[in-house]
Design a protein around this motif. Structure first.
Motif, PDB file in Angstrom:
ATOM      1  N   THR A 253       0.781  -1.237   0.000  1.00 44.37           N
ATOM      2  CA  THR A 253       0.000   0.000   0.000  1.00 44.37           C
ATOM      3  C   THR A 253       0.811   1.285   0.000  1.00 44.37           C
ATOM      4  N   LYS A 254       2.097   1.229   0.302  1.00 44.21           N
ATOM      5  CA  LYS A 254       2.840   2.446   0.603  1.00 44.21           C
ATOM      6  C   LYS A 254       3.393   3.181  -0.603  1.00 44.21           C
ATOM      7  N   GLY A 255       3.490   2.517  -1.739  1.00 45.86           N
ATOM      8  CA  GLY A 255       3.940   3.197  -2.941  1.00 45.86           C
ATOM      9  C   GLY A 255       5.424   3.509  -2.954  1.00 45.86           C
ATOM     10  N   SER A 256       5.829   4.344  -3.922  1.00 46.84           N
ATOM     11  CA  SER A 256       7.251   4.616  -4.153  1.00 46.84           C
ATOM     12  C   SER A 256       7.465   6.086  -4.483  1.00 46.84           C
ATOM     13  N   GLY A 257       8.735   6.469  -4.538  1.00 45.50           N
ATOM     14  CA  GLY A 257       9.088   7.869  -4.670  1.00 45.50           C
ATOM     15  C   GLY A 257       9.565   8.293  -6.049  1.00 45.50           C
ATOM     16  N   VAL A 258       9.918   9.586  -6.126  1.00 44.63           N
ATOM     17  CA  VAL A 258      10.375  10.233  -7.357  1.00 44.63           C
ATOM     18  C   VAL A 258      11.651  11.014  -7.046  1.00 44.63           C
ATOM     19  N   GLY A 259      12.643  10.905  -7.910  1.00 43.90           N
ATOM     20  CA  GLY A 259      13.849  11.709  -7.763  1.00 43.90           C
ATOM     21  C   GLY A 259      14.088  12.549  -9.008  1.00 43.90           C
ATOM     22  N   LEU A 260      14.236  13.861  -8.834  1.00 45.33           N
ATOM     23  CA  LEU A 260      14.587  14.734  -9.953  1.00 45.33           C
ATOM     24  C   LEU A 260      16.097  14.910  -9.951  1.00 45.33           C
ATOM     25  N   ILE A 261      16.736  14.586 -11.069  1.00 45.56           N
ATOM     26  CA  ILE A 261      18.191  14.516 -11.128  1.00 45.56           C
ATOM     27  C   ILE A 261      18.666  14.910 -12.523  1.00 45.56           C
ATOM     28  N   ASP A 262      19.637  15.785 -12.599  1.00 46.44           N
ATOM     29  CA  ASP A 262      20.302  16.071 -13.867  1.00 46.44           C
ATOM     30  C   ASP A 262      21.496  15.133 -13.960  1.00 46.44           C
ATOM     31  N   TYR A 263      21.218  13.876 -14.328  1.00 47.16           N
ATOM     32  CA  TYR A 263      22.244  12.841 -14.199  1.00 47.16           C
ATOM     33  C   TYR A 263      23.375  12.998 -15.205  1.00 47.16           C
ATOM     34  N   ASP A 264      23.118  13.693 -16.333  1.00 47.48           N
ATOM     35  CA  ASP A 264      24.159  13.859 -17.341  1.00 47.48           C
ATOM     36  C   ASP A 264      24.725  15.282 -17.381  1.00 47.48           C
ATOM     37  N   ASN A 265      24.351  16.089 -16.386  1.00 46.41           N
ATOM     38  CA  ASN A 265      24.886  17.448 -16.254  1.00 46.41           C
ATOM     39  C   ASN A 265      24.711  18.283 -17.524  1.00 46.41           C
ATOM     40  N   ASP A 266      23.546  18.147 -18.154  1.00 50.01           N
ATOM     41  CA  ASP A 266      23.289  18.953 -19.347  1.00 50.01           C
ATOM     42  C   ASP A 266      22.420  20.174 -19.050  1.00 50.01           C
ATOM     43  N   GLY A 267      22.115  20.388 -17.759  1.00 47.84           N
ATOM     44  CA  GLY A 267      21.338  21.556 -17.378  1.00 47.84           C
ATOM     45  C   GLY A 267      19.838  21.354 -17.419  1.00 47.84           C
TER      46      GLY A 267
ATOM     47  N   ALA B 174      -4.090   7.520  -7.464  1.00 54.03           N
ATOM     48  CA  ALA B 174      -3.585   6.979  -6.200  1.00 54.03           C
ATOM     49  C   ALA B 174      -2.163   7.484  -6.017  1.00 54.03           C
ATOM     50  N   GLY B 175      -2.051   8.775  -5.712  1.00 59.64           N
ATOM     51  CA  GLY B 175      -0.751   9.422  -5.623  1.00 59.64           C
ATOM     52  C   GLY B 175       0.042   8.935  -4.424  1.00 59.64           C
ATOM     53  N   ARG B 176       1.357   8.927  -4.570  1.00 59.98           N
ATOM     54  CA  ARG B 176       2.262   8.607  -3.467  1.00 59.98           C
ATOM     55  C   ARG B 176       3.428   9.612  -3.495  1.00 59.98           C
ATOM     56  N   GLY B 177       4.644   9.172  -3.829  1.00 59.24           N
ATOM     57  CA  GLY B 177       5.785  10.074  -3.831  1.00 59.24           C
ATOM     58  C   GLY B 177       5.620  11.201  -4.833  1.00 59.24           C
ATOM     59  N   MET B 178       6.178  12.373  -4.492  1.00 59.99           N
ATOM     60  CA  MET B 178       6.086  13.541  -5.371  1.00 59.99           C
ATOM     61  C   MET B 178       7.357  14.363  -5.251  1.00 59.99           C
ATOM     62  N   ALA B 179       7.858  14.849  -6.379  1.00 60.94           N
ATOM     63  CA  ALA B 179       9.015  15.742  -6.388  1.00 60.94           C
ATOM     64  C   ALA B 179       8.699  16.961  -7.237  1.00 60.94           C
ATOM     65  N   VAL B 180       9.292  18.087  -6.871  1.00 64.08           N
ATOM     66  CA  VAL B 180       9.007  19.371  -7.506  1.00 64.08           C
ATOM     67  C   VAL B 180      10.283  19.956  -8.095  1.00 64.08           C
TER      68      VAL B 180
ATOM     69  N   LEU C 185       9.418   9.887   0.324  1.00 62.11           N
ATOM     70  CA  LEU C 185      10.254   8.947  -0.420  1.00 62.11           C
ATOM     71  C   LEU C 185      10.889   9.581  -1.643  1.00 62.11           C
ATOM     72  N   SER C 186      11.048  10.901  -1.687  1.00 65.91           N
ATOM     73  CA  SER C 186      11.393  11.595  -2.918  1.00 65.91           C
ATOM     74  C   SER C 186      12.506  12.611  -2.730  1.00 65.91           C
ATOM     75  N   SER C 187      12.944  13.199  -3.851  1.00 70.70           N
ATOM     76  CA  SER C 187      14.030  14.176  -3.845  1.00 70.70           C
ATOM     77  C   SER C 187      13.754  15.233  -4.905  1.00 70.70           C
ATOM     78  N   ASN C 188      13.753  16.517  -4.488  1.00 72.16           N
ATOM     79  CA  ASN C 188      13.380  17.620  -5.364  1.00 72.16           C
ATOM     80  C   ASN C 188      14.567  18.183  -6.136  1.00 72.16           C
ATOM     81  N   ASP C 189      14.278  19.117  -7.023  1.00 71.28           N
ATOM     82  CA  ASP C 189      15.266  19.880  -7.777  1.00 71.28           C
ATOM     83  C   ASP C 189      16.236  20.560  -6.806  1.00 71.28           C
ATOM     84  N   PHE C 190      17.550  20.413  -7.031  1.00 72.17           N
ATOM     85  CA  PHE C 190      18.542  21.081  -6.189  1.00 72.17           C
ATOM     86  C   PHE C 190      18.595  22.589  -6.434  1.00 72.17           C
ATOM     87  N   ARG C 191      18.173  23.036  -7.606  1.00 69.49           N
ATOM     88  CA  ARG C 191      18.218  24.454  -7.910  1.00 69.49           C
ATOM     89  C   ARG C 191      17.174  25.196  -7.078  1.00 69.49           C
ATOM     90  N   GLN C 192      17.551  26.349  -6.573  1.00 70.74           N
ATOM     91  CA  GLN C 192      16.666  27.107  -5.692  1.00 70.74           C
ATOM     92  C   GLN C 192      15.904  28.153  -6.489  1.00 70.74           C
TER      93      GLN C 192
END
Length: 616
Positions: free
Chosen positions: A103-117, A483-489, A567-574
């Motif tokens: 029932t608990k679901g899973s998360g979302v990670g926002l990541i610029d994994y290839d450093n292209d901006g 049925a929303g669970r993890g969310m990243a912005v 369960l998630s991780s947002n944009d590092f940019r402020q």
């Protein structure tokens, strides 16, 4: 549906990435649930203390799946299909959800994994018993590469980050200070630590690093708790899950913990054994050491951890630690600056809500909603309960003012998970967004006034004085019933408007694209530490930094954080909304390690990188 696991061999489960846990048992008859052991009265339901009157709209739909309006401000559109995200599906257990693990679901990670901006999207997947026992192909996690044109391409297999385990959470950070973001994935079973190879691929280093663990890990957060310039890792533990001794929904002393509003539902978490939390110290050589006991954050009572975040709550320049616990008191650990923490959970006011009782905490959001330099804390919770909003009075003294702000009564029917402060209309005031969805499919069968699938909620910040619910306009993203669970912005399209990605239980992810018609200005800052920083004592991606921007007659604060929400991780940019201001008066960055610098930018409506050592 889990019967097959009862006869699965130990070797078979280990091969599937899930240890055979043969000794853990639910509390013996007459034993005291963890909340009662902490001085709180045991409650009759699994995660909630009382029932509220059902709420329906004019079409007699539960308010959680209705209450739409024909016209109004259109803030988000559902861009999921256009973006290509609907080609991937989340899967967790069976549709019946007979066990809490489903029932608990899973998360979302926002990541610029290839450093292209441009931000890419990592989506954690769950699993099934057939997958764990080799009878079916395991569901894969997804890594969606941003194509810079509004679409994304799924590259998880190519990148080597499919996980193939019962996935829960994700935390993004550059743990080895090489300038490339890495991915930690928490699982029910062995965790993953995907090291970025700088070529679009990753290598799982969890075993070598010593952060695999082996039971139910939930949220994770990176932070430099001891100030040595290396990011450490905290992993919250939820339930000690024993596949060979599953919680029965009928009979026994735990029967009271297997009902909701008088109906039989999945058991837990009350009555089940909690899984401890873990703090891993970064040794600087690719390995970590478990220092939970030494640091004082080991969770000896065995609470049910779901949310976790390193963040400086008392403004002393050192990262503190928040842990949101399900149906048990929350933790607030203040850093002493010597590698240990002071547990001020009760003294601070964070352990309980305004009514003096524990809540079923899910996600954690922090933000300076009053623009006074103090971080408030917002926790999502179960349905039949309001969502606490802790105003920071200074020196880590917190006051739950949810009802005063207009967030109390309206949030009661919703079961909420991911949450974030974000300035969706760039007016300079941080608003609130949360994802929602129930844990019991029975919600659609009974007249509880709630539902299995629920719409997201957005609240507009009115000058730091209160919040108003933004109406869900038919056909827009806020009218999505999921049925929303993890969310990243984050700003997925580099247009200065904050978007959101929601991981949906047993469904396609939802991309809420921000199309707010406002004409306000904005600024986004990417903070990185300089390679010439003395002895490389500060983390490269500036996790733990605080930045203040003065413009439009107000001074805003933002913090670089790894983790948060659910369960998630947002944009590092402020991101800073500037209202009608066309210039920025001042920028001040408080770097990890204590250095303070002032910067200027050439204009507004742009993304700017600020590097430590290049300011004044």
């Amino acid at each position: 549906m889990f019967e097959a696991l009862r006869t699965t061999t130990v070797l078979g489960l280990l091969a599937a990435g899930v240890p055979a846990l043969l000794t853990a048992q639910a509390p013996a008859p007459g034993s005291v649930p963890q909340a009662q052991a902490a001085g709180q009265a045991a409650k009759p339901g699994p995660e909630v203390t009382s029932s509220h009157a059902p709420q329906f709209d004019e079409k007699h739909r539960p308010i959680t799946a209705g209450g739409f309006v024909k016209t109004g401000p259109v803030v988000f559109i559902d861009d999921s299909e256009k973006a290509g995200l609907t080609r991937w599906t989340h899967k967790m257990g069976t549709p019946e959800k007979n066990y809490i693990i489903e029932t608990k679901g899973s998360g979302v990670g926002l990541i610029d994994y290839d450093n292209d901006g441009w931000l890419d999207i990592y989506l954690v997947n769950g699993s099934t018993v057939d997958a764990l026992t080799g009878k079916a192909s395991p569901p894969h996690a997804a890594l969606f590469h941003n194509n810079h044109d509004g679409t994304f391409t799924e590259v998880a297999a190519k990148a080597g980050v499919t996980n193939d385990r019962w996935g829960t959470g994700v935390a993004i950070a550059d743990y080895d200070n090489d300038g490339w973001p890495d991915i930690f994935v928490s699982n029910v079973g062995r965790n993953r630590l995907y090291h970025n190879n700088h070529d679009g691929t990753f290598t799982d280093m969890a075993e070598k690093a010593g952060v695999q663990l082996g039971n139910w890990s939930s949220s994770a957060t990176f932070g430099d708790y001891d100030g040595d310039g290396r990011l450490d890792l905290f992993v919250a533990g939820y339930i000690h899950w024993d596949w060979d001794n599953l919680p029965a929904a009928t009979g026994g002393s735990n029967n009271a913990f297997c009902t909701f509003r008088g109906e039989a539902v999945a058991c837990g978490p009350r009555g089940l054994k909690g899984e401890p939390d873990h703090l891993f110290h970064n040794n600087g050589d690719g390995t970590f050491t478990d220092v939970s006991e030494k640091a004082g954050v080991a969770d000896k009572p065995g609470y049910y951890g779901l949310g976790a975040l390193f963040v400086d709550i008392n403004n002393d320049g050192k990262p503190d630690l928040l842990v949101g616990n399900d149906s048990t008191p929350n933790y607030l650990y203040l850093s002493k600056g010597d590698g240990t923490f002071d547990d001020v959970s009760y003294a601070s006011g964070y352990a309980l809500n305004e009514a003096g009782r524990e809540t079923a905490s899910m996600g954690i959001a922090v933000g300076d909603y009053q623009n006074n330099g103090m971080l408030a804390i917002f926790n999502t919770t179960f349905s039949d309960d309001y969502k606490p909003f802790y105003r920071n009075e200074g020196d880590a003294n917190l006051t739950d003012i949810s009802y005063q702000l207009g967030l109390g009564e309206v949030s009661v029917p919703f079961l909420s998970w991911g949450d974030a402060f974000l300035d969706y209309d760039n007016d300079g005031w941080r608003d609130l967004l949360m994802s929602d969805g129930h844990v019991y499919p029975q919600a659609d069968k009974y007249a509880w006034g709630t539902s299995w699938a629920e719409r997201p909620m957005l609240f507009h910040n009115i000058g730091g004085k209160n919040f108003e619910a933004v109406p869900a306009v038919d056909g827009t993203g806020l009218a999505d019933v999921i049925a929303g669970r993890g969310m990243a912005v984050g700003d997925l399209f580099n247009d200065g408007k904050l978007d959101a990605v929601i991981n949906v239980m047993d469904g396609h992810p939802v991309l809420l694209r921000n199309v707010s018609p406002d004409k306000n200005h904005w600024l986004e800052l990417r903070l990185v530490t300089g390679k010439a920083a003395p002895n490389h004592r500060t983390v490269y991606d500036a996790v733990g930094a605080t930045v203040y921007v003065t413009a439009n007659g107000m001074k805003q604060r933002a913090d670089v954080l790894s983790g948060g929400s659910y369960l998630s991780s947002n944009d590092f940019r402020q991101h800073f909304g500037l209202g009608q201001a066309t210039t920025v008066d001042a920028i001040e960055v408080h770097w990890p390690g204590g250095k303070v610098e002032k910067f200027t930018v050439p204009g507004v409506d742009r993304i700017v990188t600020l590097t430590e050592g290049e300011g004044k």
